[in-house]
Design a protein around this motif. Structure first.
Motif, PDB file in Angstrom:
ATOM      1  N   ALA A 153     -61.566 -52.252  36.424  1.00 38.06           N
ATOM      2  CA  ALA A 153     -62.589 -52.936  37.230  1.00 38.06           C
ATOM      3  C   ALA A 153     -63.754 -51.990  37.449  1.00 38.06           C
ATOM      4  O   ALA A 153     -63.560 -50.820  37.776  1.00 38.06           O
ATOM      5  N   ILE A 154     -64.938 -52.499  37.204  1.00 37.15           N
ATOM      6  CA  ILE A 154     -66.160 -51.711  37.410  1.00 37.15           C
ATOM      7  C   ILE A 154     -67.047 -52.538  38.341  1.00 37.15           C
ATOM      8  O   ILE A 154     -67.193 -53.751  38.160  1.00 37.15           O
ATOM      9  N   TYR A 155     -67.591 -51.859  39.318  1.00 34.74           N
ATOM     10  CA  TYR A 155     -68.388 -52.601  40.301  1.00 34.74           C
ATOM     11  C   TYR A 155     -69.719 -51.905  40.513  1.00 34.74           C
ATOM     12  O   TYR A 155     -69.773 -50.733  40.915  1.00 34.74           O
ATOM     13  N   PHE A 156     -70.804 -52.596  40.236  1.00 35.11           N
ATOM     14  CA  PHE A 156     -72.152 -52.087  40.507  1.00 35.11           C
ATOM     15  C   PHE A 156     -72.612 -52.673  41.844  1.00 35.11           C
ATOM     16  O   PHE A 156     -72.861 -53.878  41.928  1.00 35.11           O
ATOM     17  N   GLY A 157     -72.682 -51.818  42.821  1.00 36.09           N
ATOM     18  CA  GLY A 157     -73.109 -52.310  44.136  1.00 36.09           C
ATOM     19  C   GLY A 157     -74.397 -51.632  44.553  1.00 36.09           C
ATOM     20  O   GLY A 157     -74.913 -50.751  43.862  1.00 36.09           O
ATOM     21  N   VAL A 210     -70.306 -47.971  40.974  1.00 40.54           N
ATOM     22  CA  VAL A 210     -71.598 -47.351  40.660  1.00 40.54           C
ATOM     23  C   VAL A 210     -72.614 -47.842  41.676  1.00 40.54           C
ATOM     24  O   VAL A 210     -72.747 -49.060  41.893  1.00 40.54           O
ATOM     25  N   HIS A 211     -73.273 -46.908  42.305  1.00 39.28           N
ATOM     26  CA  HIS A 211     -74.225 -47.294  43.349  1.00 39.28           C
ATOM     27  C   HIS A 211     -75.642 -47.351  42.792  1.00 39.28           C
ATOM     28  O   HIS A 211     -76.111 -46.396  42.183  1.00 39.28           O
ATOM     29  N   ILE A 212     -76.302 -48.473  43.022  1.00 42.77           N
ATOM     30  CA  ILE A 212     -77.713 -48.625  42.637  1.00 42.77           C
ATOM     31  C   ILE A 212     -78.487 -48.849  43.935  1.00 42.77           C
ATOM     32  O   ILE A 212     -78.470 -49.948  44.494  1.00 42.77           O
ATOM     33  N   PRO A 213     -79.128 -47.815  44.445  1.00 40.42           N
ATOM     34  CA  PRO A 213     -79.662 -47.882  45.816  1.00 40.42           C
ATOM     35  C   PRO A 213     -80.992 -48.609  45.953  1.00 40.42           C
ATOM     36  O   PRO A 213     -81.474 -48.772  47.081  1.00 40.42           O
TER      37      PRO A 213
END
Lengths: 602, 384
Positions: free
Chosen positions: B63-67, B17-20
């Motif tokens: 696996a969940i990744y907030f980047g 999930v992208h948090i810009p």
């Protein structure tokens, strides 16, 4: 046909830029051969390159009608000569078509090396040499000094020398009068069988080969069947005429006359400059003297930067040869540079002109290997072979000796530079001979020097050491044995053919150091250390190392952006396809090109 | 981590999930980020949630990744909403790894506790350096002390998996400064450490500065730093498992492992990239264009690459070789070993064969290997 007593055949000989072409233009204007309106500046130099460099590559010729002050009508044939030493054979043939030569000297620059060389050529050809001092209108002109220098070469009296300005037109009438008065008329035998000299030729897309001829004995008629004595070919005179300078067809060229001849031959190398034309039915027994085959002196490999241009280069060379029979080549393959041609040239200028024309007129991007000369190798069995490429030099154990061509060189210089020039000449293995003062300020230095030293960098060094004031001229002398070695440049132990050079042992180490140093800066880092060595046989004379590449990785593939990363690497890979493999070393062709092109410091 | 364990991640299902959003954009950053557009957070998060709910249903995520961007820059409850949407759509496996990236200056015990309670169990801090002059050169807004307090806050909030990102080779950084950064990082005992070479990307302020003559990172210096890091981190009990990643045993990043094992991962948000059902896809990079697309019921996808047949085998090598365990034998490996450039890489000891697996021996030359892999052509017997 014009009475021989009313014909004057002459050339203008001069150093580059001393005003030869401008004078020719004035003469044409004055005699009405060309109207002022039609006149392009310097009509005789028609090739762009010639105009740019102020030199004549192909001689042209023009017939002028002149009514002299004695009330008589004269035909003056002005025979242009190539203006450079590389074309000395062509110059000698043009001079052989004349009875006199006008020696033109720049009033500012005074006598230069080519002035002297050409004057000697003219005197040797038995011509009457008429000196003239040009550019007297320039503020820096010093005609008195130029006159003294001329007298020191030709003798005579300084007072008799014509002073003129081709630019302003001052003294032009006097030049014409002097030519009529001092150039002897032709003295051929009108009754003898035809003998005509081919003093130049060029290829015309519509007419085929056009020959410029001087009738020495007899006469040349339209439709005659002609024998070319050197080539032994027989051709018909399809068309003959005068050059005014446009073609004017005539029925016959009489004894002493100059004109053009078209036979229908399409291949330039079937017509030899210097050949004698005679009648096929009643041939002369003896040809005119002086015929020779021009021999290439300087050799260089020419390779297209883009390998796909190989055929284009071949086509271009063939087209150039249409007009330049002295250009010779054979295919050459280089591991580093791919497919190209080993080309032979009459001299350095010839080489430069050919290269420039190939690049400019045929839109080619070329790499040229360092110029070399023809060496004569004596093998153990006593046989002698001539080699034109360093790669062809036999191993030391297979040969008894190597001889290299020497030239007789002449440098004219302001006297203050004598010291530096002697130093330069001796450092290049020159043997200094006579030293003549043409005037207190100007010296002629004669020496013998290996041609290889001159083709390398001598011109540039001479120019820089004398602020451009010295001029150089040379002519082939003989072959001499020398301690010559082949220096190979090795990349990770593999020789790179394009960089091999034959050098005197004393200069070998310098060359090795410079090439290895230069390549170290140009060859990209590999997966392993890459030694770059210069070697003579098995002995290493210098070494550099391109250290192994340590880091070539993208640190992070953000958020799993695999596609973008792949595309980036794909692009880099495209670059890699242009790499050449030398053993296991990948080298971009650009590196080889740059190493050969960077010749400023070599 | 055994090769078998590593390869098992090829069957994982993960999500990115992208948090810009950022408070400021670092001069070297070329990711899809925005600063000063916090007004868009609400609409953006709604768009991400819409993208999640309208995506194809899948199996539970491991696996969940907030980047980012900077996930810690936005209100934790907002991230919680996204997690809920994900969980509702796909479900999470019992031991799912739920990571977020965080900046040290955004992190305190209260925020950490909230994030932990929302379901995050792994936090990766953009520490970059403990040298204040390097932090300034990198345009970072935190101080080294904030790294230490953030890690402590994460531990107190119950994060059992903490990672630090470090950057080496910044012009002006010295060997001592880098050693000190490593030492202070190790002192905090994070479970995972990533060390990235500062990379100059064109189009970034750093790229423009270098183009205009500013000092560029020196690759040899970076190689020195990397080798130093590997030595120091190994001595401290960390094991390298990928080019730039080290961890305590069993603390490898499972999202990362999924990507490098050619496992599948969903991607949500602008500029994100995913791999699912044989397609590598990417989303619209500009945040406003992405939001507009989703709001008007259009696809936010901006590209798809179908990875099948020989391409899939090349892709397997491409991603898998970044791992220390390398890749299992297969037609790609065989072709590689038979190719000229592959043999050169073996001869130069850049790659080697360990129990049939192709592995990279000199990770700093990975791109060299990758170019060779991308150049491999399918053998004639390979089914098309």
């Amino acid at each position: 046909m014009t009475d021989q007593t009313r014909i004057r055949n002459f050339s203008i000989i001069a150093h580059i830029d001393h005003g030869k072409s401008t004078l020719a233009d004035r003469l044409m204007e004055k005699t009405g051969a060309v109207s002022e309106r039609d006149m392009r500046d310097q009509l005789l130099d028609s090739m762009d390159l010639e105009r740019e460099r102020g030199i004549t590559i192909k001689a042209q010729t023009v017939r002028l009608d002149y009514k002299a002050s004695d009330g008589e009508e004269y035909v003056i044939n002005l025979i242009d000569t190539p203006g450079h030493v590389d074309f000395s054979y062509e110059v000698s043939r043009s001079l052989a078509a004349c009875e006199g030569a006008l020696l033109l000297v720049d009033a500012v620059q005074g006598v230069q090396a080519q002035t002297v060389a050409n004057a000697y050529l003219a005197i040797d050809a038995g011509l009457d040499v008429i000196p003239a001092i040009n550019k007297i209108d320039l503020p820096a002109a010093d005609p008195d000094r130029a006159a003294v220098e001329i007298v020191n070469i030709l003798g005579g009296s300084a007072n008799d020398i014509v002073r003129m300005s081709a630019k302003t037109g001052a003294g032009i009438d006097e030049v014409l009068e002097t030519v009529v008065r001092d150039v002897p008329p032709p003295r051929g035998d009108p009754e003898a069988p035809l003998r005509a000299l081919v003093f130049d030729s060029y290829f015309d897309a519509y007419r085929g080969v056009v020959c410029y001829v001087r009738v020495v004995d007899g006469h040349l008629g339209s439709g005659d069947s002609l024998r070319f004595m050197a080539t032994k070919e027989v051709h018909d005179a399809n068309e003959i005429g005068f050059l005014t300078p446009t073609f004017v067809r005539v029925g016959v060229l009489g004894t002493g006359e100059v004109g053009y001849l078209i036979t229908g031959v399409k291949e330039i190398d079937r017509i030899k400059v210097g050949d004698t034309i005679t009648g096929a039915r009643t041939p002369a027994t003896e040809a005119l003297p002086g015929y020779a085959e021009p021999k290439p002196m300087v050799f260089s490999g020419l390779f297209p930067t883009d390998g796909d241009d190989f055929e284009k280069l071949r086509d271009a060379l063939e087209k150039l040869r249409l007009n330049d029979a002295s250009l010779a080549w054979e295919p050459e393959t280089s591991k580093a540079l791919g497919f190209g041609f080993r080309c032979g040239f009459l001299g350095l200028l010839h080489m430069e002109i050919v290269r420039e024309r190939l690049e400019r007129e045929y839109d080619l991007d070329l790499v040229a290997t360092a110029p070399s000369v023809a060496y004569r190798v004596t093998m153990l069995d006593g046989s002698v072979t001539e080699i034109k490429s360093p790669q062809d030099l036999p191993e030391t154990i297979d040969r008894r000796g190597v001889a290299e061509p020497y030239v007789k060189a002449m440098i004219l210089t302001p006297s203050e530079y004598v010291g530096p020039i002697m130093e330069l000449a001796t450092s290049r293995r020159g043997i200094v001979g006579d030293m003549n003062y043409l005037s207190p300020e100007r010296v002629e230095l004669d020496f013998e020097i290996p041609l290889a030293e001159i083709v390398f960098d001598f011109f540039d060094l001479l120019k820089s050491k004398t602020k451009g004031y010295a001029s150089l001229d040379y002519e082939p002398a003989d072959y001499r044995e020398a301690d010559l070695v082949k220096v190979d440049i090795l990349l990770n132990g593999q020789p790179v053919d394009a960089f091999s050079a034959i050098l005197h042992r004393d200069g070998a180490e310098d060359y090795g150091k410079k090439m290895t140093g230069r390549l170290r800066g140009l060859i990209p880092r590999q997966l392993f250390d890459v030694p770059i060595q210069a070697a003579i046989g098995g002995r290493i004379i210098s070494r550099e190392t391109v250290k192994a590449k340590r880091k070539d990785v993208t640190a992070k593939c953000y958020g799993g952006d695999i596609s973008r990363k792949k595309k980036l690497l794909q692009r880099q890979k495209e670059g890699k396809k242009r790499m050449k493999m030398v053993g296991s070393v990948e080298v971009p062709q650009e590196a080889f090109v740059a190493a050969l092109k960077l010749d400023d410091d070599l | 981590m055994t090769p078998t364990e590593a390869d098992a991640y090829s069957r994982s299902a993960a999500a990115y999930v992208h948090i810009p959003f950022c408070s400021s954009v670092c001069p070297y950053c070329d990711f899809a980020v925005v600063a000063g557009r916090d007004d868009l957070v609400g609409r953006y998060i709604d768009a991400v949630c819409t993208e999640i709910t309208t995506s194809e249903p899948w199996r539970p995520l491991e696996a969940i990744y907030f980047g980012g961007g900077t996930p810690s820059h936005v209100d934790p409850s907002v991230l919680g909403g996204v997690l809920d949407a994900l969980s509702l759509k796909h479900g999470f496996s019992a031991d799912a790894e739920v990571s977020l990236e965080a900046n040290p200056e955004d992190f305190d015990v209260a925020r950490a506790t909230t994030l932990r309670s929302l379901g995050f169990n792994r936090v990766s801090f953009g520490a970059q350096s403990f040298d204040s002059s390097v932090l300034v050169a990198l345009g970072r807004r935190h101080q080294s002390g904030q790294i230490e307090s953030s890690v402590r806050a994460a531990r107190r909030a119950g994060f059992e998996n903490v990672s630090l990102d470090l950057i080496y080779g910044t012009p002006g950084e010295t060997a001592n400064s880098w050693r000190d950064t490593l030492r202070r990082a190790i002192d905090l005992a994070p479970d995972h450490i990533s060390c990235y070479a500062l990379t100059v990307e064109s189009g970034t302020p750093l790229g423009r500065a270098v183009r205009d003559g500013a000092e560029a990172p020196d690759p040899d210096t970076q190689a020195d730093r990397y080798e130093n890091a590997n030595m120091v981190l190994s001595a401290a009990g960390y094991t390298r498992y990928e080019v730039s990643n080290w961890s305590y045993p069993q603390h490898e990043c499972r999202y990362n492992l999924t990507v490098w094992a050619q496992g599948q991962y969903e991607a949500y948000g602008n500029g994100s990239h995913g791999y699912r059902d044989g397609i590598r896809f990417r989303n619209i990079r500009r945040i406003d264009a992405y939001v507009s697309a989703v709001e008007s019921d259009k696809t936010p996808r901006s590209g798809n690459d179908v990875i099948e047949g020989w391409d899939a085998e090349i892709d397997r090598l491409f991603v898998g070789l970044r791992r220390v365990v390398g890749v299992a034998p297969g037609p790609g490996v065989t072709t590689f070993l038979q190719s000229d450039s592959g043999r050169r890489l073996v001869d130069a000891d850049v790659v080697n064969l360990v129990a049939g697996r192709l592995t990279i021996n000199r990770p700093l030359l990975t791109d060299e290997v990758h170019r060779c892999v991308l150049d491999l052509e399918a053998p004639q017997c390979f089914p098309t």
